[in-house]
Scaffold this motif. Sequence first.
Motif, PDB file in Angstrom:
ATOM      1  N   SER A 172       0.802  -1.220   0.000  1.00  0.00           N
ATOM      2  CA  SER A 172       0.000   0.000   0.000  1.00  0.00           C
ATOM      3  C   SER A 172       0.840   1.277   0.000  1.00  0.00           C
ATOM      4  O   SER A 172       0.655   2.161  -0.844  1.00  0.00           O
ATOM      5  CB  SER A 172      -0.938   0.005   1.214  1.00  0.00           C
ATOM      6  N   SER A 173       1.780   1.398   0.941  1.00  0.00           N
ATOM      7  CA  SER A 173       2.556   2.629   1.054  1.00  0.00           C
ATOM      8  C   SER A 173       3.502   2.816  -0.126  1.00  0.00           C
ATOM      9  O   SER A 173       3.689   3.938  -0.618  1.00  0.00           O
ATOM     10  CB  SER A 173       3.353   2.640   2.365  1.00  0.00           C
ATOM     11  N   LYS A 175       3.100   1.603  -3.164  1.00  0.00           N
ATOM     12  CA  LYS A 175       2.266   1.949  -4.317  1.00  0.00           C
ATOM     13  C   LYS A 175       1.937   3.440  -4.283  1.00  0.00           C
ATOM     14  O   LYS A 175       1.992   4.127  -5.306  1.00  0.00           O
ATOM     15  CB  LYS A 175       0.976   1.131  -4.274  1.00  0.00           C
ATOM     16  N   ALA A 176       1.593   3.941  -3.092  1.00  0.00           N
ATOM     17  CA  ALA A 176       1.272   5.355  -2.951  1.00  0.00           C
ATOM     18  C   ALA A 176       2.479   6.225  -3.287  1.00  0.00           C
ATOM     19  O   ALA A 176       2.360   7.237  -3.993  1.00  0.00           O
ATOM     20  CB  ALA A 176       0.781   5.642  -1.536  1.00  0.00           C
ATOM     21  N   THR A 179       3.101   6.505  -6.908  1.00  0.00           N
ATOM     22  CA  THR A 179       2.031   7.214  -7.610  1.00  0.00           C
ATOM     23  C   THR A 179       2.258   8.726  -7.571  1.00  0.00           C
ATOM     24  O   THR A 179       1.691   9.463  -8.375  1.00  0.00           O
ATOM     25  CB  THR A 179       0.660   6.869  -6.977  1.00  0.00           C
ATOM     26  N   GLU A 444      -6.009   1.644  -3.657  1.00  0.00           N
ATOM     27  CA  GLU A 444      -6.037   2.336  -4.942  1.00  0.00           C
ATOM     28  C   GLU A 444      -6.153   3.851  -4.773  1.00  0.00           C
ATOM     29  O   GLU A 444      -5.851   4.618  -5.701  1.00  0.00           O
ATOM     30  CB  GLU A 444      -7.197   1.824  -5.808  1.00  0.00           C
ATOM     31  N   VAL A 446      -4.376   5.618  -2.681  1.00  0.00           N
ATOM     32  CA  VAL A 446      -3.023   6.063  -2.303  1.00  0.00           C
ATOM     33  C   VAL A 446      -3.055   7.133  -1.204  1.00  0.00           C
ATOM     34  O   VAL A 446      -2.438   8.191  -1.309  1.00  0.00           O
ATOM     35  CB  VAL A 446      -2.221   6.542  -3.536  1.00  0.00           C
TER      36      VAL A 446
END
Length: 546
Positions: A172-173, A175-176, A179, A444, A446
């Motif tokens: 999660s982190s 991916k953020a 982004t 998703e 982020v």
Amino acid sequence: MRTRILAALLLFTFTQAALADPADAAMSTIHPEAIRADMRFLSDDLLEGRGIGSRGYDIAAKFMATQFESLGLQAAGDNGTYFQSVPLRSMKVDESKSSFIIARGGKEETLTSRVDYILGADAGRPDVFVEAPIVFVGFGVTAPSQNYDDYKGIDAKGKIVAYLFGAPHFDSSLKAHYTSSTVKAENAVKHGAVGVIVLNTPILEKMYSFSERVRDLAIPRYRWLDKQGQPNDYVPEQKCVLSLSLDATKKFLEGSPHSADEVFAAAKAGKPVSFDLPLTAKIHTVTDSKDMQSPNVAGKLEGSDAKLKEEYVVYTAHLDHLGIATPVKGDNIYNGALDNASGSAIILEIARAFSKMNPRPRRSILFVSVTAEEAGLLGSDYFAHYPTVPKSSLAANINIDEDLMLWPMADVVAFGAEHSSLANVVKNAADRMHLTQSPDPIPEQVIFIRSDQYSFVKQGVPALAPSPGFKSDDPKIVPSDILEKWEETRYHQPQDDMDQPGLDFEAATKFARFAFLCGYLVTEKIQRPTWNKGDFFGDLYGHKSE
């Protein structure tokens, strides 16, 4: 006599209990009525949506400073005041003088602003033009630790790179982080690119539609300025940045090696394919800008330990919202009740609880009400770069943003805590309050990079952003559905006001007490929070806090 003895025993028992567990006594001073009252004032029409640099924001800032002073917090701003002036540059694209032309197969097509594309302002130049071929680079991500590179086999030198919103299926982190538009822009320049085109996707369209982005053009774009007057995160090699609508994205990909549907499917699977495009772009950007300032508000509660008081736990909550903008259902004041009058009210209650403790917590605590979060975390980023206390003394950040007090709180999500020893703090606080912990339920979106704790992470300070989770003991209450409806009908709209149904101030109180307890546990531990060994963010940014 017996009555007096009994009263004395009861008083002694109560005093001993309070001394044994001072946090419980402090938490009991956090009341739903106080949260509601402060939210009501901060989101009133009188404050006109607390837009950056507006009279309404200045009223809100003076309110927060007055409250800090009334709680006995010391001024922790500039020159003995509660205010830290944040220098900003306000920018708007002059669309009448700007343009975007695509050449395909020898034919030129002039696209239409606000229908096909939105052009980003240039923070350092009033007028810039670029003409270059275009190459598609997937998500635009290079992540060596994940053995992932969208630029592999691609020559981007002297070209404009087109990429999709989002990132591969990392945790999660991570991916953020990947982004982030800043991370992607810097990566593009490292590969020799001269500009960026962000392609729309069905996922982005659902999160933040193109029409909503067009609506928000009524609000200027901003950057903070450093001590030399240069805009933050400015990449001069990047001569254009624009984003396309979903329809324009589909047309953009016509005639390329892969159709839009194929590109979207690959992105959804987390494995987009990069390729050259048979396109050349001419992009002309004219930017009108002016310099201004908007204050952060900072108060300090000095710790009781002779040594640990030189270190600080920093509570943050952004004070700004979107101000007065495009009317929705006849209302043009974007009040920002949950986003983020709620967080501002909650840090006031947390400050009140800490101020009543005797003895005071061992470490010192800073309460910082930050500006320009809605413009890209600018107030917190400026403070994290130029804190009003020694940078090395910042032990941890706890950020309160948009308390979703729309259902009873049964669990908590602590964005970012898993990267440091703050994970143990969150576990202890959750156990103590009989809350369960949940992972990021909406990776998703982020969220990790979309609020002010990320500013501290990038300066090497362990940070977390607690939020109510999506668990419910009542089958009639489905928090994920409630949030989805709220985001569709009220998020970043004038309807996020105190008249909206479902506000649960008992849930807000529970959340505030949890956030208080997290900070309290950090203040009392001799060992300051540390990054986990081998953690991506600790390795990347940890040295900046030294």
